[in-house]
Design an enzyme around this catalytic site. Structure first.
Site, short mmCIF file in Angstrom:
data_model
loop_
_atom_site.label_atom_id
_atom_site.label_comp_id
_atom_site.label_asym_id
_atom_site.label_seq_id
_atom_site.Cartn_x
_atom_site.Cartn_y
_atom_site.Cartn_z
N LEU A 185 23.25 65.30 57.42
CA LEU A 185 23.98 64.74 56.29
C LEU A 185 25.02 65.77 55.89
CD1 LEU A 185 21.13 63.28 54.02
CD2 LEU A 185 22.61 62.03 55.60
N ASP A 186 26.18 65.31 55.40
CA ASP A 186 27.20 66.23 54.94
C ASP A 186 26.67 67.07 53.78
OD1 ASP A 186 28.88 65.05 56.75
OD2 ASP A 186 29.89 63.77 55.27
N LYS A 187 27.30 68.20 53.54
CA LYS A 187 26.86 69.15 52.52
C LYS A 187 26.63 68.47 51.17
CE LYS A 187 28.51 73.35 50.15
NZ LYS A 187 28.98 72.82 48.86
#
Length: 366
Positions: A185-187
């Site tokens: 998942l993105d940051k």
């Protein structure tokens, strides 16, 4: 009825595609902490040129041993142990094959290597990070990732990542590629992720991702009145105009990507019209939902990188609310649900939406 946005010129629903003629470099010096965080999501490294290495004539050799010899003189300070760390960090790729340091070469491969700095040598150290563990057994670990946590070590984030936290929680994960991480998942995206705890689990989960049988569903707040239902079938690749973005592309390097979007509600956030949508992934490209929603003219609230307005939330309004898969051991169907965090629940109040009730309703319909 679900509309379909396909990757073809002249489609009136589709947004702007980038082509090879759009390639141009931006200002490489105009980069702050936010930019470096986006680079970590994309796995970019300052000034690191990708090297191409032919394995012709290397049939039967171990990957790490071969690269240590092949890169001698091309990369300063290269060693077999450093190559092993690069492979574990995903900096060595082989024509989309799953590889480890002990992979035996067939002698026809073309390898790509992104040399990493010395700071990366400490990337596989354990760090005490408070993990929100939803479920755990001998083969799987499911976590609810908070905003701000980088999943995998990369430029600017060699420590303090989810991987480092996993190694502290379960040191035995050091024996697995990428400590068992099979998707990301993105940051600043929140929600459910699954981590493999055994070789058997890695093989099963990677197979399910490849076969598109793993169910990943997201809540997102977007600008405007989103379509009631739409399938976005648009290839994605690195944005030729910015090193920190992905884009809808019509180039040979773009990869197929498909997202199903359903509008769940409309609301006003201040004076702005917005929609709550559910996104279902068939593929898992970097920034896929963010790129696809921008492409159809409905970027995420809080997603400045892709043109979303900074209203009501300080990060992209995206949450992985439901994860479903087949158990690697016995094949039974398993699923987990996560109610969005406080910042997205605050947005939901503009439309008098109850996320807990919505999760229960949608989960029952699956």
């Amino acid at each position: 009825m679900e509309r379909r946005v396909a990757a073809r010129p002249g489609n009136p629903v589709a947004g702007h595609f980038l082509s090879e003629s759009d390639y141009s470099e931006g200002d490489p010096t105009a980069r702050g902490d936010a930019t470096r965080a986006q680079e970590a999501d994309l796995g970019l490294e300052d000034g690191a040129a990708t090297l191409t290495v032919s394995a012709k004539g290397a049939a039967g050799e171990r990957l790490d041993r071969f690269l240590a010899k092949a890169l001698e003189g091309r990369v300063e300070g290269v060693s077999r142990s450093r190559i092993q760390r690069w492979i574990a960090l995903g900096a060595v790729n082989c024509e989309q094959r799953a590889i480890t340091a002990s992979t035996r070469l067939a002698g026809y491969e073309t390898l790509s290597v992104d040399p990493l700095p010395r700071e990366a040598d400490q990337a596989f150290e354990p760090d005490p990070i408070d993990l929100a563990i939803v479920d755990e057994d001998d083969h799987l670990l499911v976590i609810d990732k908070p905003a701000g946590l980088v999943v995998h070590p990369a430029a600017g984030h060699w420590r303090g990542t989810l991987l480092n936290g996993l190694l502290h929680h379960r040191p035995a994960l050091a024996e697995l590629p990428r400590a068992g991480i099979v998707h990301r998942l993105d940051k600043d995206t929140t929600g459910l992720m699954v981590v493999a705890k055994s070789e058997r689990a890695i093989a099963s989960l990677v197979g399910q991702l490849s076969a598109r049988t793993m169910s990943r569903r997201y809540f997102a707040f977007v600008t405007g009145r989103a379509p009631a239902e739409v399938e976005i079938d648009v290839p994605i690749g690195r944005d030729p105009r910015s090193r920190i973005r992905m884009a809808a592309l019509r180039t040979a390097t773009a990869k197929p990507a498909r997202t199903h979007v359903t509008r769940l509600a409309e609301l006003r956030v201040g004076e702005a019209l917005a929609s709550l949508v559910e996104c279902r992934l068939e593929t898992g490209r970097t920034h896929q939902i963010r790129v696809h929603l921008k492409h159809i003219g409905h970027p995420l609230l809080g997603d400045a990188l892709y043109g979303g307005p900074m209203i009501g939330i300080a990060r992209q309004a995206l949450h992985a609310w439901r994860l479903g898969l087949l158990d690697p051991l016995d094949g039974r169907s398993r699923r987990w649900v996560s109610v969005p965090p406080a910042d997205m629940r605050s947005l939901a109040q503009y439309g008098e939406l109850d996320f807990e009730a919505l999760c229960n309703e949608l989960d029952a319909d699956c």
